[in-house]
Design a protein around this motif. Structure first.
Motif, PDB file in Angstrom:
ATOM      1  N   PRO A  95      76.367  -9.614 -54.934  1.00  0.00           N
ATOM      2  CA  PRO A  95      77.441  -9.347 -56.012  1.00  0.00           C
ATOM      3  C   PRO A  95      78.762  -9.100 -55.183  1.00  0.00           C
ATOM      4  O   PRO A  95      79.700  -8.605 -55.855  1.00  0.00           O
ATOM      5  N   VAL A  96      78.841  -8.964 -53.809  1.00  0.00           N
ATOM      6  CA  VAL A  96      80.062  -8.469 -53.136  1.00  0.00           C
ATOM      7  C   VAL A  96      81.341  -9.486 -53.460  1.00  0.00           C
ATOM      8  O   VAL A  96      82.379  -8.776 -53.810  1.00  0.00           O
ATOM      9  N   HIS A  97      81.144 -10.699 -53.411  1.00  0.00           N
ATOM     10  CA  HIS A  97      82.404 -11.487 -53.669  1.00  0.00           C
ATOM     11  C   HIS A  97      82.793 -11.114 -55.106  1.00  0.00           C
ATOM     12  O   HIS A  97      83.822 -11.435 -55.374  1.00  0.00           O
ATOM     13  N   ALA A  98      81.842 -11.156 -55.960  1.00  0.00           N
ATOM     14  CA  ALA A  98      82.521 -10.885 -57.431  1.00  0.00           C
ATOM     15  C   ALA A  98      82.931  -9.773 -57.416  1.00  0.00           C
ATOM     16  O   ALA A  98      83.918  -9.437 -58.152  1.00  0.00           O
ATOM     17  N   MET A  99      82.694  -8.479 -56.718  1.00  0.00           N
ATOM     18  CA  MET A  99      83.005  -7.055 -56.797  1.00  0.00           C
ATOM     19  C   MET A  99      84.570  -7.044 -56.359  1.00  0.00           C
ATOM     20  O   MET A  99      85.441  -6.714 -56.742  1.00  0.00           O
ATOM     21  N   PHE A 100      84.762  -8.124 -54.997  1.00  0.00           N
ATOM     22  CA  PHE A 100      85.929  -8.063 -54.410  1.00  0.00           C
ATOM     23  C   PHE A 100      87.007  -8.691 -55.345  1.00  0.00           C
ATOM     24  O   PHE A 100      88.056  -8.217 -55.564  1.00  0.00           O
ATOM     25  N   SER A 101      86.624  -9.851 -56.293  1.00  0.00           N
ATOM     26  CA  SER A 101      87.642 -10.566 -56.966  1.00  0.00           C
ATOM     27  C   SER A 101      87.699  -9.966 -58.374  1.00  0.00           C
ATOM     28  O   SER A 101      88.746 -10.467 -59.272  1.00  0.00           O
ATOM     29  N   ALA A 102      86.949  -8.901 -58.921  1.00  0.00           N
ATOM     30  CA  ALA A 102      87.190  -8.290 -60.212  1.00  0.00           C
ATOM     31  C   ALA A 102      88.444  -7.826 -60.631  1.00  0.00           C
ATOM     32  O   ALA A 102      89.081  -8.293 -61.622  1.00  0.00           O
ATOM     33  N   PRO A 103      89.303  -7.324 -59.685  1.00  0.00           N
ATOM     34  CA  PRO A 103      90.418  -6.636 -59.982  1.00  0.00           C
ATOM     35  C   PRO A 103      91.669  -7.969 -60.558  1.00  0.00           C
ATOM     36  O   PRO A 103      92.110  -7.926 -61.543  1.00  0.00           O
ATOM     37  N   TRP A 104      91.549  -9.029 -59.708  1.00  0.00           N
ATOM     38  CA  TRP A 104      92.427 -10.035 -60.219  1.00  0.00           C
ATOM     39  C   TRP A 104      92.136 -10.971 -61.026  1.00  0.00           C
ATOM     40  O   TRP A 104      92.647 -11.683 -62.061  1.00  0.00           O
ATOM     41  N   GLY A 105      90.502 -10.951 -61.358  1.00  0.00           N
ATOM     42  CA  GLY A 105      89.948 -11.723 -62.487  1.00  0.00           C
ATOM     43  C   GLY A 105      90.393 -10.900 -63.765  1.00  0.00           C
ATOM     44  O   GLY A 105      90.506 -11.702 -64.775  1.00  0.00           O
ATOM     45  N   TYR A 106      90.276  -9.727 -63.853  1.00  0.00           N
ATOM     46  CA  TYR A 106      90.845  -9.071 -64.905  1.00  0.00           C
ATOM     47  C   TYR A 106      92.142  -9.150 -65.260  1.00  0.00           C
ATOM     48  O   TYR A 106      92.559  -9.712 -66.637  1.00  0.00           O
ATOM     49  N   ALA A 107      92.959  -9.029 -64.370  1.00  0.00           N
ATOM     50  CA  ALA A 107      94.400  -9.150 -64.555  1.00  0.00           C
ATOM     51  C   ALA A 107      94.793 -10.573 -64.923  1.00  0.00           C
ATOM     52  O   ALA A 107      95.642 -11.025 -65.929  1.00  0.00           O
TER      53      ALA A 107
END
Length: 321
Positions: free
Chosen positions: A147-159
């Motif tokens: 899940p690490v890459h998904a956790m990295f990208s979560a902030p800009w995915g939300y924005a």
């Protein structure tokens, strides 16, 4: 046959995690998520090529190989090369197909967020295959890091999801995407540095104990952002109004992260040690006692962290309801 088995070990854990997030209400069709998963794998290959090109050009300009072997050089490499290129390729892997989809469909914030998770997990599958093919990572290690890459990208995915679904797209919203992406780059770099700290100096090995608590916090952030894009209230753990009580609750949250994160870290190290033992050795009394005692110790710390978390949640519910 060996390559096919490596491909399965690389792809199955990310696909299972994608299936877990597919449970979200109003999730996009599975075929579209799998398409973004494939785009994520392609973006991983693109990132690998761009990193190789960066290394080649950097070695023409300076002695990049020597610089990146030092801790300051490694931090610089993670910030200006690895984090920027990998998060940039994932961002492009979401933005480009989403640009065409939004012409036909009205995309919800949760839809774009799931597209981001799918691209990140496809990127993970490609990275898993590279590590396993070159024998630079174990199956257990790559599974744990799913899940690490998904956790990295979560902030800009939300924005990005909030921006695309908004009727009035303002400049401030685009600026929010940039800041969220920079947050992802910094978190990406920090995790890579913490995970490899021992390779630079034995004195820095203690930084490893900050890795899993930080990963646990990022997973918590991913789940909170997922709740927000679905329109659900976030889970409140800190609710006191007085500064002293708020500091106490923040301390409890930090303590729970340290306990829980290092409990997971301890179980990972235990499983890693067991994987190198032959089956006959596992039934040795000394080995059995070692496994049992270490498992119970880490389980105790994990349960204690869970108890602190439940206490904070219960206190917040009692406060608001």
């Amino acid at each position: 046959m060996v390559d096919f088995s490596l491909l399965l070990w690389s792809a199955i854990p990310p696909l299972l995690l994608l299936g877990y997030y597919y449970r979200v209400p109003f999730a996009p069709p599975l075929l579209k998520l799998l398409m973004f998963f494939g785009i994520g794998a392609i973006s991983g290959l693109l990132a690998l090529r761009l990193e190789w090109n960066f290394e080649t050009v950097a070695n023409w300009v300076v002695d990049w190989e020597r610089i990146k072997r030092s801790l300051p050089g490694a931090i610089l490499r993670q910030l200006v090369e690895v984090g920027v290129i990998e998060e940039g390729c994932k961002l492009a892997g979401v933005v480009v197909p989403t640009y065409y989809l939004q012409r036909t469909y009205r995309l919800l914030p949760s839809t774009v967020f799931l597209f981001t998770i799918a691209v990140a997990l496809g990127f993970t599958a490609e990275e898993n295959w590279i590590y396993l093919f070159h024998n630079t990572g174990s199956i257990l290690g790559r599974t744990i890091s799913t899940p690490v890459h998904a956790m990295f990208s979560a902030p800009w995915g939300y924005a990005l999801g909030m921006y695309i679904s908004s009727k009035n797209r303002l400049y401030q919203d685009r600026k929010f995407i940039l800041w969220a992406w920079l947050n992802s780059v910094i978190c990406h770099a920090l995790v890579n540095i913490l995970s490899s700290a021992c390779s630079y100096s034995l004195a820095l090995c203690f930084l490893n104990y900050g890795l899993f608590p930080f990963l646990l916090w990022m997973f918590w952030r991913l789940e909170q952002l997922l709740r927000k894009v679905q329109g659900k209230p976030v889970i409140t753990l800190i609710w006191e109004r007085t500064p002293q009580r708020r500091y106490w609750q923040r301390g409890l949250v930090l303590f729970a992260l340290v306990l829980g994160g290092n409990a997971i870290f301890g179980l990972f190290l235990l499983a890693n040690k067991i994987s190198f033992l032959s089956p006959s050795k596992l039934f040795d009394s000394y080995i059995l006692w070692f496994i049992f005692s270490r498992f119970l110790l880490n389980l105790f710390f994990g349960v204690l962290a869970w108890g602190i978390y439940r206490y904070l949640r219960h206190s917040a519910r009692r406060r608001y309801f």
